[in-house]
Design a protein around this motif. Structure first.
Motif, short mmCIF file in Angstrom:
data_model
loop_
_atom_site.label_atom_id
_atom_site.label_comp_id
_atom_site.label_asym_id
_atom_site.label_seq_id
_atom_site.Cartn_x
_atom_site.Cartn_y
_atom_site.Cartn_z
N ASP A 122 0.83 -1.21 0.00
CA ASP A 122 0.00 0.00 0.00
C ASP A 122 0.86 1.26 0.00
O ASP A 122 0.55 2.24 -0.68
CB ASP A 122 -0.90 0.03 1.23
CG ASP A 122 -2.03 -0.98 1.19
OD1 ASP A 122 -2.31 -1.53 0.10
OD2 ASP A 122 -2.62 -1.24 2.26
N VAL A 123 1.94 1.24 0.79
CA VAL A 123 2.84 2.39 0.86
C VAL A 123 3.46 2.66 -0.50
O VAL A 123 3.54 3.81 -0.97
CB VAL A 123 3.93 2.17 1.93
CG1 VAL A 123 4.97 3.28 1.88
CG2 VAL A 123 3.31 2.09 3.33
N HIS A 139 9.24 9.07 -12.39
CA HIS A 139 10.14 9.15 -11.24
C HIS A 139 9.64 8.24 -10.12
O HIS A 139 10.42 7.55 -9.47
CB HIS A 139 10.25 10.59 -10.76
CG HIS A 139 11.36 10.84 -9.81
ND1 HIS A 139 11.85 12.10 -9.53
CD2 HIS A 139 12.10 10.00 -9.03
CE1 HIS A 139 12.83 12.02 -8.65
NE2 HIS A 139 12.99 10.75 -8.33
N ALA A 140 8.33 8.23 -9.90
CA ALA A 140 7.76 7.40 -8.84
C ALA A 140 8.01 5.92 -9.11
O ALA A 140 8.33 5.15 -8.19
CB ALA A 140 6.26 7.66 -8.74
N ASP A 146 13.56 0.87 -6.91
CA ASP A 146 14.73 0.85 -6.03
C ASP A 146 14.36 0.33 -4.64
O ASP A 146 15.09 -0.51 -4.07
CB ASP A 146 15.31 2.26 -5.91
CG ASP A 146 16.50 2.31 -4.95
OD1 ASP A 146 17.55 1.71 -5.25
OD2 ASP A 146 16.36 2.94 -3.88
N LEU A 147 13.24 0.78 -4.10
CA LEU A 147 12.81 0.31 -2.77
C LEU A 147 12.50 -1.18 -2.81
O LEU A 147 12.87 -1.93 -1.89
CB LEU A 147 11.58 1.11 -2.31
CG LEU A 147 11.81 2.60 -2.04
CD1 LEU A 147 10.47 3.30 -1.76
CD2 LEU A 147 12.75 2.81 -0.86
N GLU A 148 11.86 -1.63 -3.86
CA GLU A 148 11.51 -3.06 -3.97
C GLU A 148 12.77 -3.92 -4.08
O GLU A 148 12.80 -5.04 -3.55
CB GLU A 148 10.59 -3.29 -5.15
CG GLU A 148 9.18 -2.78 -4.91
CD GLU A 148 8.25 -3.05 -6.08
OE1 GLU A 148 7.04 -3.27 -5.83
OE2 GLU A 148 8.72 -3.04 -7.24
N SER A 149 13.79 -3.42 -4.76
CA SER A 149 15.02 -4.21 -4.87
C SER A 149 15.69 -4.37 -3.51
O SER A 149 16.26 -5.44 -3.22
CB SER A 149 15.98 -3.55 -5.86
OG SER A 149 16.51 -2.33 -5.36
N GLY A 272 6.32 5.66 4.85
CA GLY A 272 6.91 6.29 3.69
C GLY A 272 8.12 5.50 3.23
O GLY A 272 8.31 4.35 3.62
N PRO A 273 8.98 6.10 2.43
CA PRO A 273 10.14 5.37 1.90
C PRO A 273 11.05 4.77 2.96
O PRO A 273 11.68 3.73 2.73
CB PRO A 273 10.87 6.44 1.09
CG PRO A 273 9.80 7.42 0.70
CD PRO A 273 8.85 7.44 1.86
N ARG A 274 11.11 5.39 4.15
CA ARG A 274 12.04 4.88 5.16
C ARG A 274 11.53 3.63 5.88
O ARG A 274 12.22 3.10 6.76
CB ARG A 274 12.40 5.97 6.16
CG ARG A 274 13.32 7.02 5.54
CD ARG A 274 14.02 7.86 6.57
NE ARG A 274 13.09 8.74 7.27
CZ ARG A 274 13.44 9.49 8.32
NH1 ARG A 274 14.67 9.47 8.80
NH2 ARG A 274 12.55 10.28 8.88
N LEU A 275 10.37 3.12 5.49
CA LEU A 275 9.98 1.79 5.98
C LEU A 275 10.97 0.74 5.52
O LEU A 275 11.18 -0.28 6.20
CB LEU A 275 8.58 1.41 5.50
CG LEU A 275 7.38 1.74 6.39
CD1 LEU A 275 6.12 1.09 5.84
CD2 LEU A 275 7.62 1.31 7.83
N VAL A 276 11.61 0.98 4.38
CA VAL A 276 12.62 0.03 3.90
C VAL A 276 13.87 0.11 4.78
O VAL A 276 14.50 -0.91 5.06
CB VAL A 276 12.94 0.27 2.42
CG1 VAL A 276 14.00 -0.71 1.93
CG2 VAL A 276 11.67 0.11 1.58
N ASP A 277 14.23 1.31 5.23
CA ASP A 277 15.31 1.44 6.22
C ASP A 277 14.96 0.64 7.48
O ASP A 277 15.82 0.00 8.08
CB ASP A 277 15.52 2.91 6.61
CG ASP A 277 16.05 3.75 5.47
OD1 ASP A 277 16.47 3.19 4.45
OD2 ASP A 277 16.04 4.99 5.60
#
Length: 318
Positions: A122-123, A139-140, A146-149, A272-277
């Motif tokens: 969802d994010v 861009h999105a 990149d996040l999925e990788s 947001g994107p930092r969930l991957v962090d």
């Protein structure tokens, strides 16, 4: 395009698309420099209070107009084309109902895009939705890829290890400590991908209060304390919410020294994107032998610290 964001995760997502919003929420603090952007919201809660006191304040505001206020004069002056808000939790941030009321009070007629994520997918989908609305669709897609990788790299490591059920520790993650609440939404996915078992909530299930007796019965082998809205310092100030509970010292995670504090405000509870962090920091906590040689983009110690070292480390930094 002139964009206003009303919660930190939306601000981070817009920034990841290369856009600087013209207005943000009072809680937005990343990326660096966003603090200088005009804030269109304010909170009626004393965020420096204890976890129990904050819970009481939230309950009191329920009958008094809610937790948040919107500066409609500033909102109108900013002339937004797009407002990104959320519908997931009216306690965590300004929600769509509050923003719809605010827009009705001004002459401008911006588009309101509401996010309501309950999973990592969802994010990532919201990232693309915002990208389309902002004219940054390509861009999105690149940011999502990149996040999925990075997610796949963690999942492949745990999948490749062919972990047996006994190899996966029972994990409990608290996103509030008084009352005790178990982190929901995307948390079950993160724990599973990191190589743990999350038996207290299903994927997508909302965060919810739990009786302490049910926590003791589950007997987690790993505990992560990550209160929503609390960084490590504020978590350190509220450790007794857990340590003074009956049976705390008898929990397997406590006896084996596998209790961690995590920055819930900036990481675990910010969709947001930092969930991957967060995932990359959680993995070596859940499966240290699998990830002991990994160097995540964000240093683990910036996100999480062993519970017994929390107070000492923060005192040393002070």
């Amino acid at each position: 395009m002139r964009i206003v964001t009303t919660l930190p995760s939306a601000t981070e997502t817009v920034a990841a698309l290369g856009i600087e919003p013209v207005g943000v929420s009072h809680e937005c603090d990343y990326p660096p420099g966003v603090e200088s952007v005009p804030s269109v919201t304010d909170s009626r809660i004393d965020v420096d209070a204890s976890s129990g006191e904050i819970d009481e304040q939230v309950l009191e505001t329920a009958d008094d107009g809610g937790v948040y206020d919107v500066d409609t004069e500033l909102l109108e002056a900013l002339e937004p084309d797009l407002i990104v808000t959320q519908g997931m939790c009216d306690v965590c941030a300004v929600d769509e109902v509050v923003m719809e009321d605010a827009v009705e009070a001004i002459d401008a007629d911006p588009e309101i895009l509401t996010t309501d994520p309950h999973s990592v997918d969802d994010v990532l989908t919201d990232l693309e939705r915002i990208g389309r609305a902002a004219g940054r669709e390509e861009h999105a897609r690149e940011v999502r890829a990149d996040l999925e990788s990075r997610i796949d790299a963690v999942r492949e490591r745990t999948a490749g290890a062919a972990l047996e059920p006994d190899d996966r520790p029972r994990v409990a993650i608290f996103d509030w400590t008084d009352p005790v609440m178990i982190a929901g939404h995307w948390t079950a996915d993160l724990v599973d991908w990191a190589g743990g078992e999350y038996g207290l909530a299903d994927p997508g299930q909302r965060s919810s209060p739990r009786e302490w007796a049910s926590i003791r019965e589950y007997d987690p082998e790993l505990i992560v304390v990550a209160p929503c809205g609390f960084g490590l310092e504020q978590t350190a100030e509220n450790t007794t919410d857990l340590t003074e509970r009956e049976g705390w010292d008898d929990l397997t995670a406590v006896r084996e020294g596998r209790v961690w504090a995590m920055d819930g405000h900036h990481y675990l509870n910010r969709p947001g994107p930092r969930l991957v962090d967060t995932l990359e920091a959680l993995a070596p906590v859940v499966q240290p032998e699998l990830f002991d040689s990994e160097t995540p983009p964000v240093a683990l110690e910036e996100i999480a610290v062993p519970f017994e070292q929390l107070t000492d480390r923060l005192e040393a930094e002070a």
